[in-house]
Design a protein around this motif. Structure first.
Motif, PDB file in Angstrom:
ATOM      1  N   MET A 146      14.233 -14.815  -7.453  1.00  0.00           N
ATOM      2  CA  MET A 146      13.056 -14.019  -7.043  1.00  0.00           C
ATOM      3  C   MET A 146      12.619 -14.400  -5.633  1.00  0.00           C
ATOM      4  O   MET A 146      12.658 -15.567  -5.249  1.00  0.00           O
ATOM      5  CB  MET A 146      11.888 -14.259  -8.018  1.00  0.00           C
ATOM      6  CG  MET A 146      12.043 -13.523  -9.336  1.00  0.00           C
ATOM      7  SD  MET A 146      10.718 -13.944 -10.484  1.00  0.00           S
ATOM      8  CE  MET A 146       9.377 -12.930  -9.866  1.00  0.00           C
ATOM      9  N   THR A 147      12.148 -13.388  -4.865  1.00  0.00           N
ATOM     10  CA  THR A 147      11.656 -13.653  -3.512  1.00  0.00           C
ATOM     11  C   THR A 147      10.198 -14.114  -3.593  1.00  0.00           C
ATOM     12  O   THR A 147       9.523 -13.858  -4.613  1.00  0.00           O
ATOM     13  CB  THR A 147      11.710 -12.372  -2.658  1.00  0.00           C
ATOM     14  OG1 THR A 147      10.794 -11.427  -3.239  1.00  0.00           O
ATOM     15  CG2 THR A 147      13.111 -11.778  -2.617  1.00  0.00           C
ATOM     16  N   PRO A 148       9.672 -14.747  -2.522  1.00  0.00           N
ATOM     17  CA  PRO A 148       8.264 -15.148  -2.522  1.00  0.00           C
ATOM     18  C   PRO A 148       7.336 -13.952  -2.770  1.00  0.00           C
ATOM     19  O   PRO A 148       6.324 -14.070  -3.462  1.00  0.00           O
ATOM     20  CB  PRO A 148       8.055 -15.723  -1.120  1.00  0.00           C
ATOM     21  CG  PRO A 148       9.402 -16.181  -0.686  1.00  0.00           C
ATOM     22  CD  PRO A 148      10.383 -15.234  -1.324  1.00  0.00           C
ATOM     23  N   GLU A 149       7.707 -12.769  -2.209  1.00  0.00           N
ATOM     24  CA  GLU A 149       6.867 -11.575  -2.381  1.00  0.00           C
ATOM     25  C   GLU A 149       6.837 -11.144  -3.850  1.00  0.00           C
ATOM     26  O   GLU A 149       5.794 -10.752  -4.378  1.00  0.00           O
ATOM     27  CB  GLU A 149       7.388 -10.412  -1.520  1.00  0.00           C
ATOM     28  CG  GLU A 149       7.239 -10.617  -0.016  1.00  0.00           C
ATOM     29  CD  GLU A 149       8.232 -11.633   0.562  1.00  0.00           C
ATOM     30  OE1 GLU A 149       9.315 -11.828  -0.035  1.00  0.00           O
ATOM     31  OE2 GLU A 149       7.912 -12.249   1.593  1.00  0.00           O
ATOM     32  N   GLU A 150       7.993 -11.203  -4.482  1.00  0.00           N
ATOM     33  CA  GLU A 150       8.052 -10.827  -5.902  1.00  0.00           C
ATOM     34  C   GLU A 150       7.227 -11.794  -6.760  1.00  0.00           C
ATOM     35  O   GLU A 150       6.533 -11.372  -7.688  1.00  0.00           O
ATOM     36  CB  GLU A 150       9.518 -10.832  -6.395  1.00  0.00           C
ATOM     37  CG  GLU A 150      10.311  -9.632  -5.928  1.00  0.00           C
ATOM     38  CD  GLU A 150      11.811  -9.783  -6.172  1.00  0.00           C
ATOM     39  OE1 GLU A 150      12.500  -8.754  -6.171  1.00  0.00           O
ATOM     40  OE2 GLU A 150      12.296 -10.924  -6.334  1.00  0.00           O
ATOM     41  N   VAL A 151       7.294 -13.069  -6.423  1.00  0.00           N
ATOM     42  CA  VAL A 151       6.542 -14.063  -7.203  1.00  0.00           C
ATOM     43  C   VAL A 151       5.044 -13.836  -7.010  1.00  0.00           C
ATOM     44  O   VAL A 151       4.269 -13.887  -7.971  1.00  0.00           O
ATOM     45  CB  VAL A 151       6.943 -15.506  -6.803  1.00  0.00           C
ATOM     46  CG1 VAL A 151       6.080 -16.528  -7.533  1.00  0.00           C
ATOM     47  CG2 VAL A 151       8.412 -15.752  -7.129  1.00  0.00           C
TER      48      VAL A 151
END
Ligand code: DC
Length: 201
Positions: A146-151
């Motif tokens: 997962m990307t930071p944005e998704e998290v």
């Protein structure tokens, strides 16, 4: 003699780490109540019906390896909205809170609904940015892509659902110590929690 410590707060605020450290310090038993909802969420992802899964929950359901994934966390937050799911889990949590020798329970509604007469109530929080970063690092270490944005989106969606639901919404209990860990080290946060408990011992 029983002594209940209720630790509530949003995802990745540090309540799990603080609860484990506090339980070890005082020799209290510890229950991560999020695991109960995660176990129900996991069963639903496997095709079960939520209320039946909550009613049939057993200790063996709490040790499934993937309960810590982001997918299970989201489903846990969704099943946690259902009043009958929550009702099925109340008695177990209350019994745990009143066991002999002291207990620490962490979750969203421990100080408000499960154990409003807890000897100590703490609401652990931190900014969404700090929490998302902590959760990102945890998930990354566990192999998640997962990307930071998704998290961040995940954390915000879960916050909103847990806070805005009609039954047992996440909120600080009356008289709870508010512990904002945004700028604290783990040791500082644990020390503050221990101090609050010692003041009541
Ligand atoms: O603490 P956690 O992130 O493992 O919790 C997963 C979800 O379970 C959370 O988003 C909402 C729900 N939950 C709840 O509604 N009440 C609790 N006492 C604990 C968790």
């Amino acid at each position: 003699m029983s002594f209940a410590v209720a630790i509530d707060g949003p995802a990745a605020a540090g309540k799990g780490t603080i609860s484990r450290a506090v339980a070890a310090h005082f020799g209290f038993a510890h229950l991560d109540t999020g695991l109960l909802y995660r176990a129900v969420g996991a069963k639903v992802l496997e095709g079960a019906e939520a209320v039946a899964a909550a009613e049939a929950l057993g200790a063996e359901d709490l040790i499934v390896g993937y309960l810590r994934t982001a997918e299970v966390a989201q489903m846990a937050s969704k099943v946690a909205v259902i009043p009958e799911v929550r009702a099925a889990l109340v008695e177990f949590q209350r019994d745990f809170a009143r066991r002999d020798g002291g207990a620490v329970l962490d979750g969203r509604d421990i100080g408000t609904v499960i154990c409003p007469d807890a000897e100590v109530k703490i609401f652990v929080t931190a900014s969404a940015e700090v929490r998302a970063k902590r959760r990102f690092l945890e998930l990354q270490a566990a192999g998640s892509a997962m990307t930071p944005e998704e998290v961040m989106a995940d954390v915000l969606a879960r916050d909103a659902r847990d806070r805005d639901r009609a039954t047992a919404p996440m909120k600080p209990a009356q008289g709870a110590l508010i512990l904002d860990t945004s700028e604290m080290t783990i040791d500082e946060a644990v020390a503050a929690a221990i101090k609050a408990i010692e003041a009541r011992c």
